[in-house]
Structures are given as structure tokens and as C-alpha cells.
Scaffold this active site. Structure first.
Site, PDB file in Angstrom:
ATOM      1  N   SER A  99     119.124  93.354  19.460  1.00  0.00           N
ATOM      2  CA  SER A  99     117.862  93.837  19.332  1.00  0.00           C
ATOM      3  C   SER A  99     116.922  93.216  18.220  1.00  0.00           C
ATOM      4  O   SER A  99     115.743  93.462  18.195  1.00  0.00           O
ATOM      5  CB  SER A  99     117.970  95.188  19.001  1.00  0.00           C
ATOM      6  OG  SER A  99     118.760  95.446  17.963  1.00  0.00           O
ATOM      7  N   LYS A 100     117.510  92.597  17.284  1.00  0.00           N
ATOM      8  CA  LYS A 100     116.885  91.724  16.294  1.00  0.00           C
ATOM      9  C   LYS A 100     115.741  92.575  15.663  1.00  0.00           C
ATOM     10  O   LYS A 100     114.698  92.083  15.417  1.00  0.00           O
ATOM     11  CB  LYS A 100     116.111  90.447  16.988  1.00  0.00           C
ATOM     12  CG  LYS A 100     116.868  89.495  17.927  1.00  0.00           C
ATOM     13  CD  LYS A 100     116.236  88.471  18.401  1.00  0.00           C
ATOM     14  CE  LYS A 100     117.191  87.422  19.002  1.00  0.00           C
ATOM     15  NZ  LYS A 100     117.912  87.670  20.112  1.00  0.00           N
ATOM     16  N   ARG A 101     116.408  93.852  15.063  1.00  0.00           N
ATOM     17  CA  ARG A 101     115.423  94.559  14.503  1.00  0.00           C
ATOM     18  C   ARG A 101     115.189  93.969  12.967  1.00  0.00           C
ATOM     19  O   ARG A 101     115.912  93.259  12.451  1.00  0.00           O
ATOM     20  CB  ARG A 101     116.206  96.044  14.090  1.00  0.00           C
ATOM     21  CG  ARG A 101     116.565  96.630  15.469  1.00  0.00           C
ATOM     22  CD  ARG A 101     115.328  96.707  16.316  1.00  0.00           C
ATOM     23  NE  ARG A 101     115.581  97.568  17.296  1.00  0.00           N
ATOM     24  CZ  ARG A 101     114.855  98.148  18.464  1.00  0.00           C
ATOM     25  NH1 ARG A 101     113.788  97.523  18.667  1.00  0.00           N
ATOM     26  NH2 ARG A 101     115.319  99.054  19.310  1.00  0.00           N
TER      27      ARG A 101
END
Length: 280
Positions: A99-101
Site C-alpha cells: 500500500s506504500k503508505r
């Protein structure tokens, strides 16, 4: 010890050994590319991913659902159901939520809760652009993996990742040093380094030692398997150290009713190619 109580890195070590594989299957379910029999079905995304997971589970060291492909279709419940299926049926295989938060404070706390408590992932990908306080909330979740973007496989990654800092050191190597030396209080940090840049993989490996690397970019993006394995290998530990992801090449190996078998065939040939390269 039950595999669910292990740390992410322990799960990986066990999966590399028991599965004999460094392959990770990524789930990027595009509704327009689903087989006709599943298009328009309320649970079509889940069924598609479940069938491919069941067909490839003996060939992989990890599964990696990509959050946006589910969220854009209002399919978060199907993502929850998929991860629950993976954990129930294949508890020995870690699940990475891609999700590459990247946010700070209480917002990052909630992103961490989303990944680890709502979805039950074993690890999550994060963006380090805002610094350590974007990483720290994830480290509070004992045993969970935090996979930091370092040298990504897309061409535009060079716009920032190759900028010189610290007397000419490129930014991605600075991130690698921070992740390996200052940030890794939990011992569960890993890095994302793209297969499209094998020279950079080798430079990162030299800095981080035996830290796991999530390596996207083989398959549809054209990363070379032999070059990737040579660059990312851990001396004296062949077959470990890398989670080498392939998504579209496996998912969309066939658009027909044989999609799961076709996915298995591509996954098996990819797994075998990775094994062969690792044995050289």
C-alpha cells in the site's frame, strides 16, 4: 511454534527453506482483465485471486496483494476475505500488503492498524519520504514487517532516488543506510529494490547485509532474473534474502477458463528460473 506467532523475518526464513522458492505472487486484479466468467460477479476479484493463490501456493515464499486494485473497485471486503483465506489455508506463507503508505503521527498509526489489524497482513510497504516518524508507528506492531521503498523499479524513480546527498551519495543509498542502521529497532525492516536496476541492488546489498529485499520488476517489467539473483544474493546462503515479485505475467497468463493453471505454469517456470540462477 505456530507460524502466525513468528516474526515476519522468521516466516520468510521458514518459507525460503520449506518452499524452496524466492518467488512472490502479486495480486493486481484489474476487472477488465478478469476471465469472462468472473467479470461483473460481485465476488469476482476474490474468486480470481483465490484460484490463483490456490494454484501457486506451493511455489512461492510470499503473496503480495496491491491495495489500490481492491480499493478502486470498492473491493476492500474482498481483500479482507482473500487475506483471511491465505492465512487460513497457507499460514506458513507471509502476506505483504502493498500500500506504500507514508504519513506521520496519528495518521500513520491508523495506516498501521489498517494493514495489521484490519487486513491481518504480515508486512506492509511504506514510503520513507517524510522520515522516520512515518516508519515508527509500524514498528510498534511486534513482529510485523515494514518494507521501505528504496530503489524502485519505475523509470521515474530516478527523479528523486538518484539525487546526491551526503557528499555525493545518492538518496536511495542514504535510505538503505538509515533503514539498516538507525531505523531497524524491531529487526523487521526490509527494502524495496527494483529488478530493473541490478547494479543498484548490488550496492544496496553491500550496505544492508542479509536484510530481506522485496524485488519487483521481473516478468512484465522486464527485469533480468540472472542479473537480479547475482546482484541480490547473500553469500553462502543461496535461495534466501530476496522476495522476487511477479504480478501481471502470472495473473494474466491466460484470459480463459484455464487462467489458474496458466498462472501456475508461469509461476512454476519463474520459480525454476530463480532456482537455477541461485545455484550458479
Amino acid at each position: 511454534m505456530n507460524s502466525r506467532s513468528n516474526t515476519f523475518n522468521q516466516q520468510l526464513q521458514s518459507a525460503w527453506a520449506s518452499q524452496g522458492s524466492m518467488l512472490c505472487v502479486g495480486f493486481d486484479p484489474d476487472p477488465k482483465r478478469l476471465p469472462p466468467s468472473l467479470q461483473g460477479k460481485p465476488e469476482g476479484i476474490f474468486e480470481f485471486c483465490r484460484e490463483i493463490a490456490d494454484a501457486t501456493a506451493d511455489l512461492v515464499c510470499a503473496f503480495k496483494p496491491q491495495f489500490a486494485y481492491f480499493a478502486s473497485q470498492r473491493a476492500e471486503v474482498q481483500l479482507e476475505r482473500l487475506i483471511r483465506h491465505l492465512k487460513d489455508q497457507y499460514p506458513h506463507i507471509p502476506v505483504i500488503l502493498d500500500s506504500k503508505r507514508g504519513d506521520i503521527g496519528s495518521t500513520a498509526d491508523h495506516y498501521a492498524q489498517e494493514a495489521f489489524e484490519r487486513y491481518g497482513a504480515d508486512a506492509v510497504t511504506v514510503n520513507p519520504y517524510m522520515g522516520f516518524d512515518t516508519i515508527e508507528p509500524y514498528l510498534k506492531h511486534a513482529g510485523k514487517g515494514v518494507i521501505v521503498l528504496c530503489r524502485t523499479s519505475n523509470p521515474g524513480g530516478s527523479d528523486l532516488q538518484f539525487l546526491n546527498v551526503n557528499s555525493g551519495e545518492p538518496l536511495y543509498l542514504h535510505v538503505a543506510k538509515l533503514a539498516a542502521q538507525q531505523w531497524n529497532s524491531s529487526g523487521q525492516i526490509s527494502l524495496v529494490v527494483g529488478a530493473t536496476f541490478p547494479e543498484e541492488i548490488a550496492k544496496v546489498r553491500a550496505i544492508v547485509g542479509d536484510m530481506p529485499l522485496l524485488i519487483p520488476g521481473i516478468g512484465a517489467q522486464g527485469g533480468d532474473i540472472d542479473a537480479t539473483i547475482k546482484a541480490g544474493r547473500i553469500p553462502n546462503a543461496p535461495g534466501t534474502g530476496m522476495i522476487i515479485n511477479s504480478s501481471r505475467a502470472i495473473l494474466y497468463a491466460s484470459a480463459g477458463s484455464d487462467f489458474a493453471q496458466a498462472a501456475r505454469d508461469v509461476a512454476q517456470s519463474t520459480r525454476d528460473a530463480l532456482r537455477s540462477a541461485a545455484s550458479k
